[in-house]
Design a protein around this motif. Structure first.
Motif, PDB file in Angstrom:
ATOM      1  N   LYS A  32      19.059   1.097  33.719  1.00 49.59           N
ATOM      2  CA  LYS A  32      19.472   1.590  32.516  1.00 49.59           C
ATOM      3  C   LYS A  32      18.192   1.769  31.581  1.00 49.59           C
ATOM      4  O   LYS A  32      17.872   2.539  30.851  1.00 49.59           O
ATOM      5  CB  LYS A  32      20.602   0.901  31.788  1.00 49.59           C
ATOM      6  CG  LYS A  32      22.043   1.145  32.417  1.00 49.59           C
ATOM      7  CD  LYS A  32      23.119   0.478  31.619  1.00 49.59           C
ATOM      8  CE  LYS A  32      24.494   0.590  32.458  1.00 49.59           C
ATOM      9  NZ  LYS A  32      24.814   1.771  32.421  1.00 49.59           N
ATOM     10  N   PHE A  39      24.096  -1.650  25.414  1.00 45.38           N
ATOM     11  CA  PHE A  39      22.765  -1.341  25.751  1.00 45.38           C
ATOM     12  C   PHE A  39      21.791  -2.526  24.893  1.00 45.38           C
ATOM     13  O   PHE A  39      21.057  -3.149  25.560  1.00 45.38           O
ATOM     14  CB  PHE A  39      22.189  -0.213  25.273  1.00 45.38           C
ATOM     15  CG  PHE A  39      20.909   0.319  25.933  1.00 45.38           C
ATOM     16  CD1 PHE A  39      19.555  -0.524  25.422  1.00 45.38           C
ATOM     17  CD2 PHE A  39      20.739   1.059  27.114  1.00 45.38           C
ATOM     18  CE1 PHE A  39      18.415  -0.045  25.887  1.00 45.38           C
ATOM     19  CE2 PHE A  39      19.445   1.528  27.499  1.00 45.38           C
ATOM     20  CZ  PHE A  39      18.263   0.948  27.058  1.00 45.38           C
ATOM     21  N   TYR A  43      22.632   4.358  28.006  1.00 50.10           N
ATOM     22  CA  TYR A  43      23.606   3.468  28.626  1.00 50.10           C
ATOM     23  C   TYR A  43      24.569   4.226  29.543  1.00 50.10           C
ATOM     24  O   TYR A  43      24.496   3.667  30.820  1.00 50.10           O
ATOM     25  CB  TYR A  43      24.364   2.783  27.555  1.00 50.10           C
ATOM     26  CG  TYR A  43      25.082   1.443  27.916  1.00 50.10           C
ATOM     27  CD1 TYR A  43      24.157   0.404  28.374  1.00 50.10           C
ATOM     28  CD2 TYR A  43      26.543   1.556  28.250  1.00 50.10           C
ATOM     29  CE1 TYR A  43      24.987  -0.902  28.952  1.00 50.10           C
ATOM     30  CE2 TYR A  43      27.107   0.532  28.705  1.00 50.10           C
ATOM     31  CZ  TYR A  43      26.693  -0.736  29.070  1.00 50.10           C
ATOM     32  OH  TYR A  43      27.010  -1.861  29.387  1.00 50.10           O
TER      33      TYR A  43
END
Length: 223
Positions: A36, A23, A214
């Motif tokens: 995300k 992420f 994530y």
């Protein structure tokens, strides 16, 4: 070595993994899927509100007036500057704070905030203070770790560049420094093992939180 630096050193194996999470690397390289990022910002808005409430509990337990004043300054900065930043970014992704707070928190969000509230309410002031340090400090460490990518991020994705720029801002760095100083002053003569326990746990939750966002984490059973 100061208490805060010693804690960071002993948690370096966790923070190295945190800095390398997909992420975070995707965010700084401009390759993170927008959905995300949106999921994270919506979740983190509710986390921020809980963090401010939790910090008020810690402040109420301050052992001296000077420490109380320092904590109130930090609460004010969180409750104005950081909260306003979230409002602006929520607008940029097409929503608002009210909609964000109406969303169900992901399990990692609930678990992390519940842990922090538990420490603040049931354990000594020093442990409560240290439990929130990774949340403040790790963002600055992440920003330093990915500084090279940040230099070119504006050319790739201005939204992500604007988001992470907060963690290079002088006012944010001052906030982190204030937290470290408070820990060093308040915990110098306190059991280091107990401080390390909460510091490591919160550091693990920091990783868990990024990972949950994530993965678009949700409950594994039906409502």
């Amino acid at each position: 070595m100061s208490v805060s630096q010693r804690l960071k050193t002993d948690a370096s194996h966790l923070w190295d993994q945190l800095c390398e999470h997909p992420f975070i690397t995707g965010l700084f390289q401009g390759t993170l899927p927008m959905e995300k990022f949106k999921f994270y910002v919506l979740q983190d808005s509710s986390y921020l509100i809980s963090a401010i409430k939790n910090f008020n509990i810690i402040a109420s337990r301050a052992p001296t007036v000077r420490i109380l004043q320092e904590l109130l300054t930090i609460i004010h900065l969180e409750g104005t500057g950081e909260l306003e930043q979230y409002r602006k970014f929520l607008k940029r992704i097409g929503t608002n704070m009210e909609a964000a707070l109406a969303r169900e928190p992901m399990p990692a969000n609930i678990s992390y905030t519940s842990y922090l509230f538990s420490v603040s309410n049931t354990r000594p002031f020093q442990e409560a203070l240290v439990s929130v340090l990774p949340c403040f400090w790790s963002y600055a460490v992440i920003a330093d770790y990915h500084h090279e990518h940040y230099q070119s991020l504006h050319e790739i994705d201005t939204l992500y560049a604007d988001w992470v720029s907060t963690y290079y801002d002088e006012s944010y760095r001052t906030l982190v420094e204030k937290m470290n100083d408070l820990v060093d002053q308040s915990c110098e003569n306190y059991s280091y093992e107990k401080l390390l326990d909460v510091f490591l746990t919160s550091s693990r939750y920091e990783y868990l939180y990024w990972d949950a966002a994530y993965r678009f984490e949700s409950w594994p059973v039906d409502n």
